[in-house]
Scaffold this motif. Structure first.
Motif, PDB file in Angstrom:
ATOM      1  N   SER A   1     -22.803 -13.347   7.477  1.00  0.00           N
ATOM      2  CA  SER A   1     -22.512 -12.875   8.830  1.00  0.00           C
ATOM      3  C   SER A   1     -22.148 -11.398   8.808  1.00  0.00           C
ATOM      4  CB  SER A   1     -21.351 -13.708   9.379  1.00  0.00           C
ATOM      5  OG  SER A   1     -21.079 -13.321  10.687  1.00  0.00           O
ATOM      6  N   PHE A   2     -22.626 -10.646   9.801  1.00  0.00           N
ATOM      7  CA  PHE A   2     -22.379  -9.202   9.861  1.00  0.00           C
ATOM      8  C   PHE A   2     -22.008  -8.799  11.286  1.00  0.00           C
ATOM      9  CE2 PHE A   2     -25.523 -10.114   6.635  1.00  0.00           C
ATOM     10  CZ  PHE A   2     -25.048  -9.426   5.528  1.00  0.00           C
ATOM     11  N   ILE A   3     -21.235  -7.724  11.384  1.00  0.00           N
ATOM     12  CA  ILE A   3     -20.946  -7.158  12.694  1.00  0.00           C
ATOM     13  C   ILE A   3     -21.970  -6.044  12.937  1.00  0.00           C
ATOM     14  CG2 ILE A   3     -19.257  -5.917  14.111  1.00  0.00           C
ATOM     15  CD1 ILE A   3     -18.179  -8.599  13.423  1.00  0.00           C
TER      16      ILE A   3
ATOM     17  N   GLU B   1     -22.845  -3.381  15.765  1.00  0.00           N
ATOM     18  CA  GLU B   1     -22.266  -2.824  16.998  1.00  0.00           C
ATOM     19  C   GLU B   1     -21.183  -3.776  17.506  1.00  0.00           C
ATOM     20  OE1 GLU B   1     -25.225  -1.043  19.658  1.00  0.00           O
ATOM     21  OE2 GLU B   1     -24.717   0.625  18.372  1.00  0.00           O
ATOM     22  N   SER B   2     -21.333  -4.332  18.699  1.00  0.00           N
ATOM     23  CA  SER B   2     -20.289  -5.238  19.197  1.00  0.00           C
ATOM     24  C   SER B   2     -20.732  -6.690  19.093  1.00  0.00           C
ATOM     25  CB  SER B   2     -19.984  -4.909  20.652  1.00  0.00           C
ATOM     26  OG  SER B   2     -19.897  -3.546  20.836  1.00  0.00           O
ATOM     27  N   GLU B   3     -21.721  -6.942  18.277  1.00  0.00           N
ATOM     28  CA  GLU B   3     -22.320  -8.277  18.199  1.00  0.00           C
ATOM     29  C   GLU B   3     -22.115  -8.862  16.806  1.00  0.00           C
ATOM     30  OE1 GLU B   3     -23.308 -11.048  19.964  1.00  0.00           O
ATOM     31  OE2 GLU B   3     -24.313  -9.555  21.217  1.00  0.00           O
ATOM     32  N   ILE B   4     -22.085 -10.183  16.730  1.00  0.00           N
ATOM     33  CA  ILE B   4     -21.937 -10.835  15.436  1.00  0.00           C
ATOM     34  C   ILE B   4     -23.269 -11.525  15.096  1.00  0.00           C
ATOM     35  CG2 ILE B   4     -20.776 -12.825  16.509  1.00  0.00           C
ATOM     36  CD1 ILE B   4     -19.100 -12.933  13.928  1.00  0.00           C
TER      37      ILE B   4
ATOM     38  N   LYS C   1     -27.852 -14.940  16.417  1.00  0.00           N
ATOM     39  CA  LYS C   1     -26.469 -14.740  16.841  1.00  0.00           C
ATOM     40  C   LYS C   1     -25.584 -15.762  16.139  1.00  0.00           C
ATOM     41  CE  LYS C   1     -23.674 -14.018  20.916  1.00  0.00           C
ATOM     42  NZ  LYS C   1     -23.630 -13.642  22.301  1.00  0.00           N
ATOM     43  N   ASP C   2     -24.512 -15.249  15.533  1.00  0.00           N
ATOM     44  CA  ASP C   2     -23.679 -16.138  14.722  1.00  0.00           C
ATOM     45  C   ASP C   2     -22.708 -16.921  15.605  1.00  0.00           C
ATOM     46  OD1 ASP C   2     -22.593 -17.408  12.614  1.00  0.00           O
ATOM     47  OD2 ASP C   2     -21.459 -15.704  11.845  1.00  0.00           O
ATOM     48  N   GLU C   3     -23.278 -17.687  16.478  1.00  0.00           N
ATOM     49  CA  GLU C   3     -22.473 -18.488  17.408  1.00  0.00           C
ATOM     50  C   GLU C   3     -23.233 -19.752  17.728  1.00  0.00           C
ATOM     51  OE1 GLU C   3     -20.108 -15.486  20.370  1.00  0.00           O
ATOM     52  OE2 GLU C   3     -21.475 -16.920  21.261  1.00  0.00           O
TER      53      GLU C   3
ATOM     54  N   ASN D   1     -15.827 -15.595  21.731  1.00  0.00           N
ATOM     55  CA  ASN D   1     -15.736 -15.421  20.285  1.00  0.00           C
ATOM     56  C   ASN D   1     -15.280 -13.995  19.984  1.00  0.00           C
ATOM     57  OD1 ASN D   1     -16.063 -15.370  17.562  1.00  0.00           O
ATOM     58  ND2 ASN D   1     -18.186 -16.060  17.559  1.00  0.00           N
TER      59      ASN D   1
ATOM     60  N   PRO E   1     -16.232 -10.223  16.633  1.00  0.00           N
ATOM     61  CA  PRO E   1     -16.545  -8.782  16.576  1.00  0.00           C
ATOM     62  C   PRO E   1     -15.284  -7.904  16.617  1.00  0.00           C
ATOM     63  CG  PRO E   1     -18.025  -9.882  18.103  1.00  0.00           C
ATOM     64  CD  PRO E   1     -16.967 -10.883  17.715  1.00  0.00           C
TER      65      PRO E   1
ATOM     66  N   ARG F   1     -13.031  -9.167  12.958  1.00  0.00           N
ATOM     67  CA  ARG F   1     -13.657  -8.808  11.675  1.00  0.00           C
ATOM     68  C   ARG F   1     -14.008  -7.333  11.597  1.00  0.00           C
ATOM     69  NH1 ARG F   1     -18.378 -12.888  11.006  1.00  0.00           N
ATOM     70  NH2 ARG F   1     -19.006 -11.219   9.614  1.00  0.00           N
TER      71      ARG F   1
ATOM     72  N   VAL G   1     -17.844   2.305  20.059  1.00  0.00           N
ATOM     73  CA  VAL G   1     -17.079   1.064  19.854  1.00  0.00           C
ATOM     74  C   VAL G   1     -15.593   1.409  19.702  1.00  0.00           C
ATOM     75  CG1 VAL G   1     -16.792  -0.957  18.364  1.00  0.00           C
ATOM     76  CG2 VAL G   1     -19.061   0.046  18.649  1.00  0.00           C
TER      77      VAL G   1
ATOM     78  N   LYS H   1     -20.124  -0.580  24.612  1.00  0.00           N
ATOM     79  CA  LYS H   1     -19.944  -1.155  23.271  1.00  0.00           C
ATOM     80  C   LYS H   1     -18.473  -1.452  22.977  1.00  0.00           C
ATOM     81  CE  LYS H   1     -23.835   1.415  21.381  1.00  0.00           C
ATOM     82  NZ  LYS H   1     -24.203   2.549  20.515  1.00  0.00           N
TER      83      LYS H   1
ATOM     84  N   PHE I   1     -14.434  -2.924  23.446  1.00  0.00           N
ATOM     85  CA  PHE I   1     -13.731  -4.176  23.717  1.00  0.00           C
ATOM     86  C   PHE I   1     -12.518  -3.841  24.589  1.00  0.00           C
ATOM     87  CE2 PHE I   1     -15.232  -4.232  19.230  1.00  0.00           C
ATOM     88  CZ  PHE I   1     -16.302  -5.087  19.407  1.00  0.00           C
TER      89      PHE I   1
ATOM     90  N   ALA J   1     -18.230  -4.415  26.054  1.00  0.00           N
ATOM     91  CA  ALA J   1     -19.094  -5.412  25.399  1.00  0.00           C
ATOM     92  C   ALA J   1     -18.434  -6.780  25.477  1.00  0.00           C
ATOM     93  CB  ALA J   1     -19.321  -5.016  23.946  1.00  0.00           C
TER      94      ALA J   1
END
Lengths: 103, 445
Positions: A20-22, A24-27, A41-43, B59, B62, B65, B216, B244, B246, B271
């Motif tokens: 799993s990687f980040i 930008e603002s996404e996982i 998408k890690d969800e 979730n 982001p 982590r 971000v 981007k 939070f 985001a």
């Protein structure tokens, strides 16, 4: 359309492994199946829990929390409790680096 | 040296002594104690996960982590022109400018007020209005049970402080512009605001969050609003962060007998956005009206979390939230009305309406009632739907072009919440931004 983002070197992900990687603002989860890399998408679409905590058998990833299954190539939900697909991201490999495009 | 945080909770715990040394020359012992208690709570709680019922649909990986660091001052990027660009046009107000969470007096404009009304930065008030701050700060926003409140309490550096004495009316609204600048590293800012409105007093506060670049960062805001008997207040939360970024914000309102609050939240940027609103109606005859409008698109995620506590009899509350979601956006509405034992003749209503403009947008809505009493009137309702084709057809049959018909429909939907705003310039400014949002949405179809 958004651009490709560098995620990791190809050597970081072994065959049959998910990481799993980040981005930008996404996982984003990346896995390797039959020598090809796939990203999603890690969800879990059932309860937003990370699919990267689960197992991958062939092209099927299983959520370790409630047992939902998805095809990592198509995103299709294969098993309850999930009914919606997961989001799949386009992947490209350049100079042994994995790049992912957020949709 | 920058204070950095990684994906380990310990990094937040270990950074606090250095933070206090760097950003507070002389920290009062009571505040230092609260900050130490708060970081202990954060270390116990950690960042929430979807396994926590209150975060089931959001979730935070982001954030949890990711790596952040305390933002630098970033003041070189901001000048009078950029302030004018971001500010609400023609709003006659007390203007307080914060850059990366720090007060900038040179760019602010606090009008002199002879009525004993105090408007200043919280950091300044820690010395000048010590007794008031010590009496109220951290007493309502419960840092022991909430990870983001505990993180804010431990790491807040500044914010706005407003004090309106008994029977005084702040004629001009207090406008607080929070600007995040283009930092090299991903920054963490923890604005902390305290508004005290004494008996029979009145104030309007506008919080506005913007950024100079699409980068971000994590903006973790806590506002405590204390209302005395018969006090009247209006609060605006205008969230236009980077796409981007939070943004986690908590508005905690403590109400005494016959006080009235109107709260408006407009969510457009960010985001991952979580907007917590938590009024406690703690005195007979209180009124609490909470309005919200959220418009996520692309990959934005916006979570609205309400907890309205009726702790006394004869209180009324209204929650009215509308959402329009496009592209692959995701929205959450989680509204809970809690009627405590003895809170007879409570009248509470909760409404959440959602419009989905694409097949891939998603909304989870979860209205809840928790009633430990009898003789109350509590209702809740939620709807999710698409644009009404018949209504569009009707407008087109009257010669209105398709795009204009869609705009009229969406505008009437957003106006249901915008109309409740008493500050006309703020409403107009939000209407214009929302119209731009519609145009972009139509252009992509």
């Amino acid at each position: 359309m958004s651009d490709f983002h560098k995620v990791a070197p190809t050597s970081e992900i072994e065959e049959g492994e998910i990481k799993s990687f980040i981005v930008e603002s996404e996982i984003v989860a990346v896995c390797k199946v039959d020598g090809e890399y796939y990203a999603f998408k890690d969800e879990c679409s059932h309860q937003t829990l990370p699919l990267s905590d689960g197992d991958i058998q062939g092209e099927i990833v299983t959520c370790c929390y409630h047992g939902a299954e998805f095809n990592v190539k198509t995103g299709e939900a294969l098993c309850l409790p999930a009914t919606d697909p997961i989001e799949i991201f386009e992947v490209k490999i350049e100079n042994d680096e994995i790049f992912v495009k957020l949709g | 040296m920058a204070i950095e945080f990684n994906n380990k909770v310990e990094s937040y715990v270990n950074g606090l002594p250095e933070f206090q040394k760097t950003y507070f020359k002389e920290i009062p012992s009571w505040l230092s104690d609260i900050k130490n208690e708060a970081i202990k709570s954060f270390s116990k709680l950690g960042f929430p996960t979807p396994l926590d019922e209150d975060w089931r649909f959001t979730n935070l990986a982001p954030i949890s982590r990711n790596s952040f660091q305390i933002a630098s001052n970033g003041i070189s990027e901001v000048n009078k022109e950029s302030i004018d660009k971001f500010s609400i046009p023609s709003l006659d107000c007390h203007k307080l400018i914060f850059v990366n969470g720090r007060y900038v007096s040179d760019l602010s404009d606090i009008k002199s007020d002879a009525d004993g009304i105090v408007i200043k930065s919280l950091k300044e008030a820690l010395n000048s209005d010590k007794d008031l701050v010590e009496k109220h700060l951290g007493k309502y926003a419960e840092y022991k049970n909430d990870a983001f409140i505990s993180l804010n309490t431990a790491y807040f550096e500044d914010g706005v402080f407003v004090y309106v004495p008994k029977s005084k009316i702040a004629e001009k609204p207090v406008y607080v512009l929070n600007i995040s600048t283009n930092e090299e590293a991903q920054s963490l800012v923890n604005p902390r605001n305290l508004v005290i409105v004494e008996d029979n007093a009145e104030v309007k506060v506008v919080e506005h969050y913007v950024s100079t670049a699409q980068n971000v960062y994590l903006s973790n805001v806590v506002t405590e609003f204390v209302l005395g008997e018969n006090a009247n207040a209006e609060h605006y939360m205008l969230e236009l962060e980077s796409k981007k970024a939070f943004n986690i914000s908590t508005l905690r309102i403590q109400q005494k007998r016959s006080s009235n609050i109107k709260s408006h939240s407009i969510l457009l940027g960010g985001a991952i956005v979580r907007n917590n609103v938590h009024p406690v109606l703690n005195g007979e005859g209180c009124n609490s009206d909470i309005f919200g409008l959220y418009l996520p698109k692309d990959r934005q995620h916006m979570d609205n979390f309400m907890r309205v506590e009726h702790a006394s009899p004869h209180c009324d509350s209204r929650q009215f939230y509308n959402g329009i979601l496009d592209d692959k956006a995701r929205g959450v509405f989680h509204g809970r009305i809690v009627v405590h034992e003895g809170a007879m003749l409570t009248d509470a209503k909760q409404t959440n309406r959602n419009l989905l403009l694409s097949d891939t947008a998603q909304i989870d809505t979860k209205p809840q009632l928790e009633i430990y009493n009898y003789d109350v009137k509590c209702t809740h309702g939620a709807t999710i739907g698409q644009m009404d084709d018949e209504a569009i057809f009707y407008l087109k049959s009257r010669g209105i072009p398709n795009k204009e018909a869609r705009r009229i429909m969406l505008q009437s939907f957003t106006n249901e919440t915008l109309e409740s705003m008493s500050l006309e310039p703020v409403r107009e400014s939000m209407e214009n931004l929302i119209l731009e949002w519609f145009e972009e949405s139509f252009a992509n179809k």
